[in-house]
Write a protein that holds these residues in place. Structure first.
Motif, PDB file in Angstrom:
ATOM      1  N   UNK C 102       0.909  -1.124   0.123  1.00 57.29           N
ATOM      2  CA  UNK C 102       0.033   0.071  -0.011  1.00 57.29           C
ATOM      3  C   UNK C 102       0.787   1.206  -0.094  1.00 57.29           C
ATOM      4  N   UNK C 103       1.733   1.135   0.692  1.00 59.88           N
ATOM      5  CA  UNK C 103       2.741   2.661   1.151  1.00 59.88           C
ATOM      6  C   UNK C 103       3.184   2.985  -0.169  1.00 59.88           C
ATOM      7  N   UNK C 157       5.094   9.398   8.505  1.00 56.08           N
ATOM      8  CA  UNK C 157       4.928   9.502   9.822  1.00 56.08           C
ATOM      9  C   UNK C 157       3.548  10.466  10.190  1.00 56.08           C
ATOM     10  N   UNK C 158       3.728  11.756  10.036  1.00 58.43           N
ATOM     11  CA  UNK C 158       2.858  12.730  10.347  1.00 58.43           C
ATOM     12  C   UNK C 158       1.463  12.332   9.440  1.00 58.43           C
ATOM     13  N   UNK C 159       1.263  11.822   8.188  1.00 59.56           N
ATOM     14  CA  UNK C 159       0.129  11.177   7.931  1.00 59.56           C
ATOM     15  C   UNK C 159      -0.407  10.167   8.354  1.00 59.56           C
ATOM     16  N   UNK C 241       2.875   3.532   9.979  1.00 58.21           N
ATOM     17  CA  UNK C 241       1.996   3.610   8.912  1.00 58.21           C
ATOM     18  C   UNK C 241       1.215   2.067   8.928  1.00 58.21           C
ATOM     19  N   UNK C 242       2.113   1.014   9.236  1.00 61.63           N
ATOM     20  CA  UNK C 242       1.463  -0.281   9.322  1.00 61.63           C
ATOM     21  C   UNK C 242       0.692  -0.382  10.647  1.00 61.63           C
ATOM     22  N   UNK C 243       1.048   0.142  11.643  1.00 60.17           N
ATOM     23  CA  UNK C 243       0.058   0.064  12.849  1.00 60.17           C
ATOM     24  C   UNK C 243      -1.122   0.561  12.566  1.00 60.17           C
TER      25      UNK C 243
END
Lengths: 324, 279, 256
Positions: C102-103, C157-159, C241-243
């Motif tokens: 996804x990323x 990280x912010x997103x 992101x994965x969390x």
């Protein structure tokens, strides 16, 4: 043989309701919504199944769990031998998904470019890809529009491209979420014909959700009705058609204050001066016979023929089952 | 009915125009508070920008290198000066975008059918928008200043700034209004906007007082509306004086009239073009 | 994986260049913007000579690097900028029905046209004002790779906050802007709280400040700091992101 089986599948959403204004930062209210409350069913290979129900009934949630997007709260499912939410990627190669309200195409560019990207995403070799694309383009009559930017296409043309995009990797199972939403009658008909013929020819299994009773009648051979997160009815379309789907609404605007029609299976729904709405059971009398009879009375200014809205059909099915 | 006549006519008279402009001002003002997370974000941006700029000027004034301009820096450095100039520039509403939208998308016609002057309504609305930002950012600035433990200028400086700052912002609104009206002639106002904005920041002394510029450059900057809009209010943090305040106020009012007239002229020329050629 | 990414971003770049006028105007706008800041710094150093040991060369290196970092990120990973909004719009759903990660798909979703202007200015800045020689090229490339990685990782990280709060829609973008702001000023000015922030939440310290120190005086120690911080920010972004994605797939993220 079942290629999709669902056992007591359940999904609860928890969300925080904040009170408006600054006090909402501190004062939270956690709520649980039971979106799907333990459903079980099986779908056999090559079956075409409609999952229908009013807004918020849990159709989309079910589809999302079956395609691997969403994890259920509880329950089990196997799709093509995979547990969708655990083996999402393996499953992804074997299913095609269309979200009628979202595009997976790059709208500024011609559809051909998006298709080329999808070839890489699904690791399809060039020869197979070319063969499939040619086949689909021919079957769907996309030739002239393939090289035009998607944003310049009509909604119907665009939806055909969306469906082609979901078929390029040769999936054996197709999930269609509202594939005809917002389309005009001819575009809807084209999409329905295509899904039915293509899926039939390729031996694909289809699971679709829709608000349009015609999508179900013309495409699917089985209907699962969901309401408030549970299955209300699960039966062949033929059977359902006899009871609920074979109805049309005919609205007549007339110069005379009232029109009376005395035909079998035709009942007056509502009327106000110069406007009469009849419900026609098409097994008893065909719609053209009703129109003919109305025109014979003279002074008809306008005629509309519609399907009863999905909400009404579902309510009727729901009521009938509760009474049983 | 004869008794109704005066009221009906009053709508077209000066009082009616002012009442409509006040109402547009209030609309612009309220919109900002209704959309408070955006205002908070802007205030946060202001504070972060100030943290960096303050660090820069504090470093420069703490090292005080001999033979450089550092000797002409004020005692407390330039942190407070920049606090004022950023406060003014960040408070100016984006009237150029609204004008561009209206002009380019052909939305002018419905406004022109109304009995009140369109441009005045738009400017009043942008002024209301800016006023809300001035209040929000001003509160953030005062809070940060109180927490920073920095030496404060005399209280009268704050009074001077409370008057000159909003007028400086109003000048900014007029400058951007002029840019927005360029949409009558150019396809996008972005290029003129960037150019005018940068000239404004440079000649206005956004990051450093123009008094630090070379004399010839200072001579050009000080007679521009840009200096009246940001340098003059900011300067009250460095050298507050009644004479300086009065000079600044006179300059600002002069520019307010001149820029207002200029914007009105551009508007008329643009409108003539539209009426003649269509959009 | 890399051919897929290349194909994906190539489409995004073509899309961003579709509107020629817009592209030219936006890029030219960026060039004007950058020239303005260069003039300001030029005047600044004409007046004050240096600030905390940083002179015009250092600031030119810093600006050149950050402009190129923004350029590379914008052209090749432009999806970083609106990622929070994309998540909150539920656009991940369609990507989840497809077999690739996804990323990368989110990063390749968009390419930003204005970034080309920054790229041109960054190169010009490094060649003309930074006082570098051709032998510095490998060091410059290294700083660009690491700087871009940390910049994009921080933006991810912010997103990723969008998986926890709907307010992240604009806040994530604000934080990215703040990171850029912190990265546009000489490192010597930060002390105390601002220094802590510059080496943590808004990692200007690792994106440009340490790299500029590395260009001035390449050493194993500085290199280790750059490499370690790069790994650290990448791991942090991937973990967050994965969390978040796990939360998303449990239906805990309100979208729409």
């Amino acid at each position: 043989m079942a290629i999709l089986s669902v056992e007591s599948l359940r999904k609860d959403y928890r969300y925080v309701r904040r009170r408006p204004g600054l006090s909402g930062l501190f004062d939270r209210d956690i709520r649980t919504v039971k979106a799907v409350t333990g459903i079980s069913f099986e779908i056999a290979e090559r079956e075409r199944v409609a999952i229908i129900g009013p807004n918020g009934a849990g159709k989309s949630t079910t589809l999302k769990m079956l395609s691997g997007i969403l994890e259920p709260t509880d329950g089990a499912a196997a799709v093509l031998g995979f547990v969708p939410w655990k083996q999402r990627r393996q499953l992804a190669y074997r299913i095609g998904v269309v979200f009628g309200q979202r595009t997976q195409l790059w709208t500024e560019l011609p559809a051909r470019d998006s298709f080329a990207l999808l070839r890489r995403i699904y690791d399809v070799d060039q020869a197979t890809f070319d063969r499939r694309l040619n086949q689909l383009v021919e079957r769907f009559g996309l030739g002239p529009i393939l090289d035009q930017p998607v944003q310049r296409l009509s909604l119907g043309q665009r939806m055909r491209c969306e469906i082609v995009a979901s078929l390029l990797h040769g999936p054996s199972l197709l999930f269609l979420d509202e594939p005809t939403i917002g389309l005009d009658i001819t575009a809807k008909a084209a999409i329905r014909d295509f899904i039915r013929e293509h899926a039939g020819a390729e031996g694909q299994t289809v699971v679709l959700t829709s608000h349009d009773t015609r999508d179900i009648e013309l495409v699917c051979d089985r209907v699962i009705v969901i309401n408030e997160g549970r299955i209300v009815v699960d039966q062949p379309t033929d059977q359902l058609r006899r009871q609920f789907l074979g109805h049309r609404l005919v609205t007549l605007r007339s110069a005379a204050p009232e029109i009376a029609l005395d035909l079998p299976g035709v009942t007056r729904r509502t009327s106000e001066p110069h406007l009469s709405v009849f419900e026609v059971d098409t097994r008893a009398t065909r719609v053209d016979a009703v129109v003919e009879a109305a025109l014979a009375k003279g002074g008809i200014e306008d005629i509309t023929i519609e399907d009863p809205p999905m909400e009404e059909v579902v309510r009727a099915i729901y009521d009938a089952n509760r009474a049983r | 009915m004869p008794s109704m006549m005066p009221t009906a006519r009053a709508d077209f008279a000066f009082g009616g125009v002012v009442a409509a402009a006040v109402s547009a001002f209030q609309l612009g003002f309220r919109r900002n508070f209704a959309n408070w997370p955006v205002l908070m974000g802007r205030a946060l941006f202001y504070l972060v920008a100030m943290a960096v700029l303050t660090a820069l000027w504090d470093k420069v004034s703490s090292q005080r290198l001999a033979g450089t301009l550092a000797s002409s820096l004020p005692q407390g450095g330039l942190a407070l000066y920049v606090g004022v100039t950023e406060w003014i520039t960040l408070s100016v509403a984006s009237i150029h975008l609204r004008l561009e939208d209206d002009i380019r998308l052909g939305m002018l016609e419905p406004h022109l059918l109304r009995p009140k002057p369109y441009l005045l309504q738009k400017i009043a609305e942008a002024m209301g928008d800016s006023a809300a930002r001035l209040l929000g950012l001003g509160a953030a600035a005062l809070l940060a200043l109180a927490l920073s433990g920095r030496a404060l200028p005399p209280a009268i400086a704050f009074l001077y700034i409370a008057i000159l700052g909003p007028i400086g912002t109003a000048l900014g609104v007029l400058i951007y209004a002029g840019v927005g009206l360029a949409a009558f002639w150019v396809r996008r106002v972005l290029p003129p906007y960037i150019i005018v904005q940068k000239i404004w920041f440079l000649l206005g002394g956004l990051f450093a007082p123009i008094s630090l510029y070379p004399a010839w450059f200072f001579g050009i900057a000080i007679v521009s509306p840009f200096a009246a809009s940001i340098f003059m209010p900011g300067n009250m943090m460095i050298a507050p004086s009644l004479a300086g305040f009065v000079d600044a106020l006179v300059a600002q009012i002069l520019w307010l009239v001149l820029l207002g007239g200029l914007v009105a002229l551009i508007w008329r020329a643009g409108l003539r073009k539209v009426l003649r050629e269509g959009v | 994986m890399i051919p897929t990414y290349a194909a994906n971003i190539a489409i995004a770049i073509r899309t961003s260049l579709m509107d020629r006028t817009n592209f030219v105007l936006n890029s030219a706008g960026m060039v004007l913007n950058d020239i303005f800041f260069l003039i300001l710094w030029y005047m600044f150093f004409a007046g004050f000579r240096q600030v905390g040991g940083w002179g015009l060369h250092d600031v030119a290196r810093l600006l050149g690097i950050i402009m190129l970092v923004v350029a590379i990120s914008g052209v090749f990973f432009g999806g970083y900028r609106d990622m929070a909004a994309t998540i909150l719009r539920g656009e991940i759903d369609a990507l989840l029905t497809q077999p690739k990660s996804i990323l990368p798909r989110l990063l390749a979703r968009e390419s930003i046209a204005t970034a080309w202007g920054d790229g041109v200015m960054g190169i010009w800045m490094l060649i003309t004002f930074a006082g570098l020689s051709w032998t510095d090229t490998p060091a410059v490339l290294l700083t660009l790779v690491c700087g871009t990685t940390i910049y994009v990782a921080s933006a991810i990280a912010y997103a990723s906050m969008a998986f926890w709060f709907t307010g992240a829609r604009s806040f994530a973008r604000d934080l990215t802007d703040f990171m850029l702001l912190f990265s546009s000023y000489p490192g010597s000015i930060y002390s105390g709280m601002t220094k802590v922030i510059a080496y943590s939440l808004l990692p200007a310290g690792f994106i440009v400040l340490t790299p500029v120190a590395f260009l001035r005086n390449p050493s194993a120690g500085t290199f280790t700091i750059i490499a370690t911080s790069t790994l650290l920010y990448v791991s942090l972004a991937a973990a967050l992101f994965h969390a978040g994605l796990i939360r998303y797939r449990r239906g805990l993220v309100p979208t729409g």
